[in-house]
Design a protein around this motif. Structure first.
Motif, PDB file in Angstrom:
ATOM      1  N   GLU A 166     -32.452  -4.940 -23.628  1.00  0.00           N
ATOM      2  CA  GLU A 166     -33.357  -4.434 -22.598  1.00  0.00           C
ATOM      3  C   GLU A 166     -34.468  -5.446 -22.301  1.00  0.00           C
ATOM      4  O   GLU A 166     -34.916  -5.583 -21.156  1.00  0.00           O
ATOM      5  CB  GLU A 166     -33.967  -3.101 -23.050  1.00  0.00           C
ATOM      6  CG  GLU A 166     -34.910  -2.455 -22.044  1.00  0.00           C
ATOM      7  CD  GLU A 166     -34.248  -2.106 -20.713  1.00  0.00           C
ATOM      8  OE1 GLU A 166     -34.959  -2.021 -19.694  1.00  0.00           O
ATOM      9  OE2 GLU A 166     -33.000  -1.929 -20.686  1.00  0.00           O
ATOM     10  N   VAL A 167     -34.903  -6.160 -23.332  1.00  0.00           N
ATOM     11  CA  VAL A 167     -35.935  -7.186 -23.140  1.00  0.00           C
ATOM     12  C   VAL A 167     -35.449  -8.242 -22.155  1.00  0.00           C
ATOM     13  O   VAL A 167     -36.182  -8.664 -21.244  1.00  0.00           O
ATOM     14  CB  VAL A 167     -36.321  -7.835 -24.489  1.00  0.00           C
ATOM     15  CG1 VAL A 167     -37.145  -9.104 -24.250  1.00  0.00           C
ATOM     16  CG2 VAL A 167     -37.111  -6.846 -25.338  1.00  0.00           C
ATOM     17  N   GLN A 168     -34.190  -8.688 -22.303  1.00  0.00           N
ATOM     18  CA  GLN A 168     -33.642  -9.704 -21.403  1.00  0.00           C
ATOM     19  C   GLN A 168     -33.561  -9.188 -19.971  1.00  0.00           C
ATOM     20  O   GLN A 168     -33.841  -9.924 -19.013  1.00  0.00           O
ATOM     21  CB  GLN A 168     -32.249 -10.138 -21.891  1.00  0.00           C
ATOM     22  CG  GLN A 168     -32.251 -10.825 -23.247  1.00  0.00           C
ATOM     23  CD  GLN A 168     -33.211 -12.021 -23.274  1.00  0.00           C
ATOM     24  OE1 GLN A 168     -33.225 -12.846 -22.357  1.00  0.00           O
ATOM     25  NE2 GLN A 168     -34.005 -12.101 -24.339  1.00  0.00           N
ATOM     26  N   VAL A 169     -33.201  -7.912 -19.826  1.00  0.00           N
ATOM     27  CA  VAL A 169     -33.136  -7.308 -18.483  1.00  0.00           C
ATOM     28  C   VAL A 169     -34.523  -7.306 -17.844  1.00  0.00           C
ATOM     29  O   VAL A 169     -34.689  -7.650 -16.667  1.00  0.00           O
ATOM     30  CB  VAL A 169     -32.579  -5.877 -18.565  1.00  0.00           C
ATOM     31  CG1 VAL A 169     -32.693  -5.181 -17.199  1.00  0.00           C
ATOM     32  CG2 VAL A 169     -31.130  -5.898 -19.042  1.00  0.00           C
ATOM     33  N   ARG A 170     -35.524  -6.938 -18.635  1.00  0.00           N
ATOM     34  CA  ARG A 170     -36.877  -6.840 -18.084  1.00  0.00           C
ATOM     35  C   ARG A 170     -37.488  -8.221 -17.831  1.00  0.00           C
ATOM     36  O   ARG A 170     -38.295  -8.375 -16.901  1.00  0.00           O
ATOM     37  CB  ARG A 170     -37.754  -6.006 -19.020  1.00  0.00           C
ATOM     38  CG  ARG A 170     -37.254  -4.569 -19.105  1.00  0.00           C
ATOM     39  CD  ARG A 170     -38.199  -3.628 -19.806  1.00  0.00           C
ATOM     40  NE  ARG A 170     -37.569  -2.323 -19.973  1.00  0.00           N
ATOM     41  CZ  ARG A 170     -38.188  -1.235 -20.387  1.00  0.00           C
ATOM     42  NH1 ARG A 170     -39.473  -1.263 -20.681  1.00  0.00           N
ATOM     43  NH2 ARG A 170     -37.518  -0.098 -20.507  1.00  0.00           N
ATOM     44  N   LEU A 171     -37.137  -9.192 -18.642  1.00  0.00           N
ATOM     45  CA  LEU A 171     -37.604 -10.557 -18.362  1.00  0.00           C
ATOM     46  C   LEU A 171     -37.077 -11.023 -17.008  1.00  0.00           C
ATOM     47  O   LEU A 171     -37.784 -11.682 -16.236  1.00  0.00           O
ATOM     48  CB  LEU A 171     -37.153 -11.528 -19.462  1.00  0.00           C
ATOM     49  CG  LEU A 171     -38.026 -11.604 -20.718  1.00  0.00           C
ATOM     50  CD1 LEU A 171     -37.369 -12.484 -21.773  1.00  0.00           C
ATOM     51  CD2 LEU A 171     -39.415 -12.147 -20.373  1.00  0.00           C
ATOM     52  N   ALA A 172     -35.810 -10.681 -16.733  1.00  0.00           N
ATOM     53  CA  ALA A 172     -35.223 -11.055 -15.443  1.00  0.00           C
ATOM     54  C   ALA A 172     -35.896 -10.308 -14.296  1.00  0.00           C
ATOM     55  O   ALA A 172     -36.033 -10.834 -13.181  1.00  0.00           O
ATOM     56  CB  ALA A 172     -33.720 -10.765 -15.448  1.00  0.00           C
ATOM     57  N   THR A 173     -36.345  -9.079 -14.574  1.00  0.00           N
ATOM     58  CA  THR A 173     -36.966  -8.250 -13.529  1.00  0.00           C
ATOM     59  C   THR A 173     -38.423  -8.626 -13.294  1.00  0.00           C
ATOM     60  O   THR A 173     -38.867  -8.809 -12.155  1.00  0.00           O
ATOM     61  CB  THR A 173     -36.889  -6.761 -13.913  1.00  0.00           C
ATOM     62  OG1 THR A 173     -35.522  -6.394 -14.125  1.00  0.00           O
ATOM     63  CG2 THR A 173     -37.498  -5.882 -12.825  1.00  0.00           C
ATOM     64  N   TYR A 174     -39.195  -8.753 -14.372  1.00  0.00           N
ATOM     65  CA  TYR A 174     -40.640  -8.945 -14.257  1.00  0.00           C
ATOM     66  C   TYR A 174     -41.099 -10.382 -14.452  1.00  0.00           C
ATOM     67  O   TYR A 174     -42.242 -10.718 -14.148  1.00  0.00           O
ATOM     68  CB  TYR A 174     -41.370  -8.043 -15.275  1.00  0.00           C
ATOM     69  CG  TYR A 174     -41.166  -6.574 -15.016  1.00  0.00           C
ATOM     70  CD1 TYR A 174     -41.880  -5.917 -14.029  1.00  0.00           C
ATOM     71  CD2 TYR A 174     -40.236  -5.840 -15.749  1.00  0.00           C
ATOM     72  CE1 TYR A 174     -41.693  -4.566 -13.771  1.00  0.00           C
ATOM     73  CE2 TYR A 174     -40.039  -4.480 -15.502  1.00  0.00           C
ATOM     74  CZ  TYR A 174     -40.762  -3.860 -14.521  1.00  0.00           C
ATOM     75  OH  TYR A 174     -40.575  -2.533 -14.266  1.00  0.00           O
ATOM     76  N   GLY A 175     -40.221 -11.228 -14.968  1.00  0.00           N
ATOM     77  CA  GLY A 175     -40.611 -12.606 -15.232  1.00  0.00           C
ATOM     78  C   GLY A 175     -41.389 -12.734 -16.525  1.00  0.00           C
ATOM     79  O   GLY A 175     -41.653 -11.754 -17.226  1.00  0.00           O
ATOM     80  N   HIS A 176     -41.753 -13.956 -16.841  1.00  0.00           N
ATOM     81  CA  HIS A 176     -42.477 -14.219 -18.087  1.00  0.00           C
ATOM     82  C   HIS A 176     -43.935 -13.786 -17.975  1.00  0.00           C
ATOM     83  O   HIS A 176     -44.516 -13.731 -16.882  1.00  0.00           O
ATOM     84  CB  HIS A 176     -42.385 -15.695 -18.450  1.00  0.00           C
ATOM     85  CG  HIS A 176     -41.034 -16.088 -18.979  1.00  0.00           C
ATOM     86  ND1 HIS A 176     -40.624 -15.817 -20.265  1.00  0.00           N
ATOM     87  CD2 HIS A 176     -39.994 -16.718 -18.373  1.00  0.00           C
ATOM     88  CE1 HIS A 176     -39.392 -16.265 -20.448  1.00  0.00           C
ATOM     89  NE2 HIS A 176     -38.982 -16.823 -19.312  1.00  0.00           N
ATOM     90  N   ASN A 177     -44.511 -13.508 -19.109  1.00  0.00           N
ATOM     91  CA  ASN A 177     -45.899 -13.059 -19.196  1.00  0.00           C
ATOM     92  C   ASN A 177     -46.835 -14.262 -19.144  1.00  0.00           C
ATOM     93  O   ASN A 177     -47.444 -14.653 -20.138  1.00  0.00           O
ATOM     94  CB  ASN A 177     -46.082 -12.264 -20.508  1.00  0.00           C
ATOM     95  CG  ASN A 177     -47.502 -11.755 -20.664  1.00  0.00           C
ATOM     96  OD1 ASN A 177     -48.165 -11.423 -19.688  1.00  0.00           O
ATOM     97  ND2 ASN A 177     -47.976 -11.694 -21.907  1.00  0.00           N
TER      98      ASN A 177
END
Length: 914
Positions: A33-44
């Motif tokens: 899920e982390v990888q999915v959200r990184l793709a969605t929201y980008g890096h912090n």
């Protein structure tokens, strides 16, 4: 998953609902899920604004109006058949462009080295396991931990918290940490929700677990950064002025060229082609080819001098803008003050004690009458000091070297209490061992107090510190001169009156109390925090910087207005402003709430009087700066937090703090203070004024040679060609790009003229090239040099039987005569270089030889003249010849009288008008 909302929107959402909305749990997210959200929201990460390529930055230095004028001048010289002149002008333009690029690139590199980024690592729960990850990989829905000293990586909702206090000054400007807890309270002002923490802030004490709500550019930190990046950079006043100056000079040169073209045709009866070439030569002669490199070098030298005074300027043209500043919108914490909370009084029922020394260094004393107090002498004060250090979770690491800052892990208030105890020579480690802690009830924003239970000689004793109102309400007895007695209403009034007295001075109080406990009892918070014995108050403040008083006085003398714009409380802001002399007691304090309800007309009217802004939000600081600019003010704005960035970007000069400033603030600013000191701003303003003054001195210096350069052509025209040109175009170029250059650069390095900070800022519509400079250059220096050079030309001619001989055909005599004209102009320029060093002050007051660069430039002028006279190769190129004894005597007699005449003129200008 959720749509983007601000973190504050989730403050009242129950945690179970939040887990559902973010599709997460107390065990954290899965790796997938982390990888999915990184793709969605980008890096912090906080994205920096789009930067121009290095190539574009390089080209920019060759496309200013003055640079374009020099390119055209070279083309004109080429068409006029003067290849050497064209090459020389283009070479000057190339050298200047490369130098400008190198200076700004070096400044940018130094800026980048100061950047302080968001935390590199964060502890998160993923797949039910604690992991350490790069903070850039944090995503919404992540469960992460916060510990004292950690920077917070995302806007987040607290799941659990123990004694958590967060330094939000980067967002709010408020220097006192805010208490955070899982129980929602709205708090006072923006970012004040008790159960929400924000990216870019720091945990001062305690620990917590939180769920990430927003990351990267979606955080409040990121949104303010984006607002900053969307602003277009302003054109600096100097850039505008140089463009205006270029237009003036272009118009002057072209007008003279047209005039000479017409005169050559109708008066001398030159052919049109020859007249055109002659006019082109005059245009080239009147364009100051050395202006651009000298201005650039003057600015670069100003940058270097500012760097030595702890001010790093990112853009060369910003140097001069500082000198034009009329208003400084200054933050309080860390700029005007030391950002080091300090105890300066102790109030006990038995007396008031003064505490000396400032900051987080044990360099003061607690004064008991006329004697320094040592721990162990008085029960009341000893007990207060014990409570101060034992009811305390902060550690202070003393500076390792002189000049280094003390390091604290915890809150500034608790650090001040530790230093207070050290001033009484209390041994903290021994005391902690002797009176061990048994239990703690952490500070929270609802109770506004912290309680620890210590074992004192086998007896459990509760030590309590906190806000006076809450602590006094649960006290029933008072420790007075070593005796415990009942707390009366008169005692309460006495305590509150003392507290009000200190509050009126903008000082903060922290109350201390204790209670002896039953060893066999169940120690609950409610049971312990009642029936207390009141001990006393510690009174503290963030002290002003020692050098701030002189800096503020200097601003007032220079007619520069200072407006405090801070996130701190109104009472504290006004107290500091009055104490250091920014405002009087009559100043109006406008809070953020009041400002939000003010119309533009009301704000404009308010800004015309003494004013302090307190508890302001980022967009409000931006509004204040914008309104001041609309009123014709040149505004310098200071700040260190992301909340300050929009105002820093909008201001004519944005000044960020290098030590405590956020990356966004530094990115938005034009100047970075490496010591976070307001006094450095004042020093930089003085340097900016000096740079502008030096550019005017340079203009005066180079323009005064234009008249003697033009006089030979006038003589040639009015003699209808009978008198050959007393000065060739290549000899004119020798003055413009050869002999004049080094003394001009020396003028760029001239120190501040006495009294420069006692003058008002230059008017917004004032120009570099003004009537005073034109009159002095042409009607005084230039006229004298034109007369003397013409006399020198005819002296050589008459000495060689002119007009009986044909000068044009005489070869050596004509070359000797033009060399004499050139030499006289150079010797007049030697005097002018010294005379231009001051506008009103005596040269002998500042020191005849104090500017070594000018002295070196004068030596170079003479050596170059000798080379032109005596080296055969240069004789052929520049049409020169050696001079003899009589001519040299004439030359050597020129500088001193010109110097004394100018000293007399300045003396009359300095005389007081009755």
């Amino acid at each position: 998953m959720k749509e983007f909302k601000t973190a504050g929107d989730y403050a009242q959402v129950p945690i179970k609902q939040l887990y559902q909305q973010f599709e997460t749990s107390a065990a954290g997210l899965s790796s997938h899920e982390v990888q999915v959200r990184l793709a969605t929201y980008g890096h912090n990460t906080i994205q920096r604004g789009q930067r121009q390529s290095q190539f574009k930055l390089f080209i920019k230095n060759f496309t200013s109006l003055m640079a374009i004028l020099l390119w055209i001048s070279g083309i004109i010289a080429l068409f006029a058949g003067m290849l050497e002149l064209a090459i020389a002008i283009w070479a000057v333009n190339l050298i200047n462009g490369v130098f400008s690029f190198w200076q700004e690139h070096a400044a940018q590199k130094a800026t980048n080295s100061l950047r302080q980024m968001l935390p590199a690592y964060t502890q998160v729960l993923r797949d039910g396991q604690q992991q350490q990850i790069d903070a850039a990989d944090l995503v919404p829905g992540d469960i992460f931990t916060i510990q004292a000293g950690n920077s917070i990586s995302a806007d987040a909702y607290l799941i659990s918290a123990t004694g958590l206090q967060v330094d939000e000054s980067a967002l709010t400007g408020e220097s006192v940490p805010e208490s955070k807890s899982v129980i929602y309270h709205p708090g006072d002002g923006k970012f004040a929700e008790t159960n929400i923490v924000y990216a870019g802030t720091t945990a001062a004490s305690g620990n917590a677990q939180a769920i990430a709500l927003n990351t990267g550019m979606n955080t409040e930190f990121g949104q303010i950064a984006q607002l900053t990046q969307n602003q277009r950079p302003n054109v600096s006043p100097l850039q505008k002025e140089l463009n205006h100056l270029t237009q003036q000079i272009s118009l002057l040169a072209i007008s003279i060229g047209v005039l000479f073209f017409i005169l050559a045709i109708f008066f001398v009866h030159y052919p049109i082609a020859k007249s055109f070439i002659f006019a082109l030569g005059m245009i080239v002669a009147f364009i100051p080819e050395g202006l651009l490199p000298t201005v650039t070098l003057s600015l670069a030298q100003g940058v270097q001098r500012m760097a030595k005074k702890h001010a790093l300027v990112k853009d060369l043209s910003s140097v001069e803008t500082l000198g034009e500043t009329t208003v400084i919108c200054s933050d309080k914490t860390g700029t005007l003050t030391q950002n080091q909370m300090t105890i300066n009084h102790i109030w006990l029922p038995s007396g008031d004690y003064v505490v000396s020394g400032q900051g987080y260094v044990n360099n003061g004393q607690i004064m008991l009458g006329q004697q320094p107090y040592i721990f162990g002498q008085k029960h009341d004060l000893d007990l207060l000091l014990q409570i101060s250090v034992l009811n305390n979770n902060t550690t202070v690491k003393a500076p390792a070297t002189v000049g280094e800052q003390a390091k604290i892990l915890g809150t500034p208030t608790e650090a001040a209490l530790i230093i207070l105890a050290e001033k009484a020579q209390l041994d903290l480690s021994t005391l902690q061992t002797k009176l061990p802690r048994q239990q703690e009830f952490p500070f929270d924003s609802e109770r506004k107090r912290m309680t620890t239970i210590q074992l004192v000689n086998g007896q459990p004793v509760a030590y309590i510190k906190g806000a006076l109102d809450g602590l006094l309400a649960i006290s029933t007895t008072i420790l007075d001169n070593g005796q415990v007695r009942n707390l009366t209403e008169q005692d309460r009034r006495h305590i509150l009156a003392a507290n009000d007295h200190y509050a009126a001075a903008g000082l903060r109080s922290l109350a201390m109390a204790y209670r002896e406990l039953n060893p066999q009892a169940n120690w609950t918070q409610a049971a312990v925090e009642q029936g207390l014995t009141f001990v006393g108050l510690t009174i503290m403040a963030d002290p002003p910087r020692l050098e701030i008083y002189a800096a503020v006085a200097k601003c007032h003398a220079a007619n520069i207005r200072i407006i405090m714009v801070t996130g701190d409380s109104a009472l504290t802001a006004k107290s500091i402003a009055c104490k250091i002399g920014i405002t009087s007691d009559q100043a109006r304090v406008v809070t953020g709430t009041e400002l939000a309800n003010m119309s533009d007309a009301d704000l404009k009217a308010a800004l015309s009087s003494e004013l302090i802004f307190a508890r302001v939000a980022p967009e409000q600081k931006y509004r204040v700066v914008t309104m001041l600019q609309s009123m014709g003010e040149v505004v310098a704005s200071t700040g260190d937090g992301v909340n300050d960035a929009p105002a820093l970007k909008k201001a004519d000069i944005g000044v960020a703090m290098g030590m405590t400033g956020t990356d966004v603030a530094k990115d938005a600013a034009d100047m970075i203070l490496t010591d976070d000191n307001f006094a450095s701003i004042v020093a930089a303003i003085e340097e900016g004024r000096t740079v502008y003054s030096n550019i005017q001195k340079f203009l005066l210096y180079i323009l005064n040679s234009n008249l003697p350069e033009a006089a030979p052509s006038v003589i040639f025209l009015f003699s209808r060609g009978l008198i050959p040109l007393p000065l060739t175009v290549m000899q004119i170029l020798t003055v413009d790009l050869g002999t004049d250059m080094l003394p001009a650069l020396g003028l760029g390095a001239e120190r501040s003229e006495p009294g420069i900070m006692e003058q008002p800022p230059r008017k917004h519509n004032a120009h570099l090239l003004n009537r005073r400079i034109l009159w002095t250059a042409f009607g005084w220096y230039g006229l004298i040099a034109a007369v003397l050079s013409t006399i020198g030309y005819f002296l050589v001619n008459y000495a060689n039987d002119w007009p009986q001989i044909n000068l044009a055909a005489s070869g050596g005599v004509y070359q000797q005569a033009t060399t004499m004209t050139l030499a006289v102009i150079i010797f007049c320029q030697i005097a002018a270089a010294l005379n231009c060093r001051t506008q009103y002050s005596s040269l002998f007051k500042i020191g005849l030889f104090s500017n070594r660069k000018i002295i070196g430039g004068i030596v170079f002028e003479i050596l170059l003249l000798l080379a032109l006279m005596y080296l055969p190769t240069l004789q052929l190129i520049f049409n020169t010849a050696p001079l003899h004894g009589a001519e040299w005597l004439y030359l050597l007699a020129i500088p001193l009288p010109l110097l004394l005449i100018e000293e007399t003129r300045k003396y009359w200008l300095r005389r007081p008008v009755n």
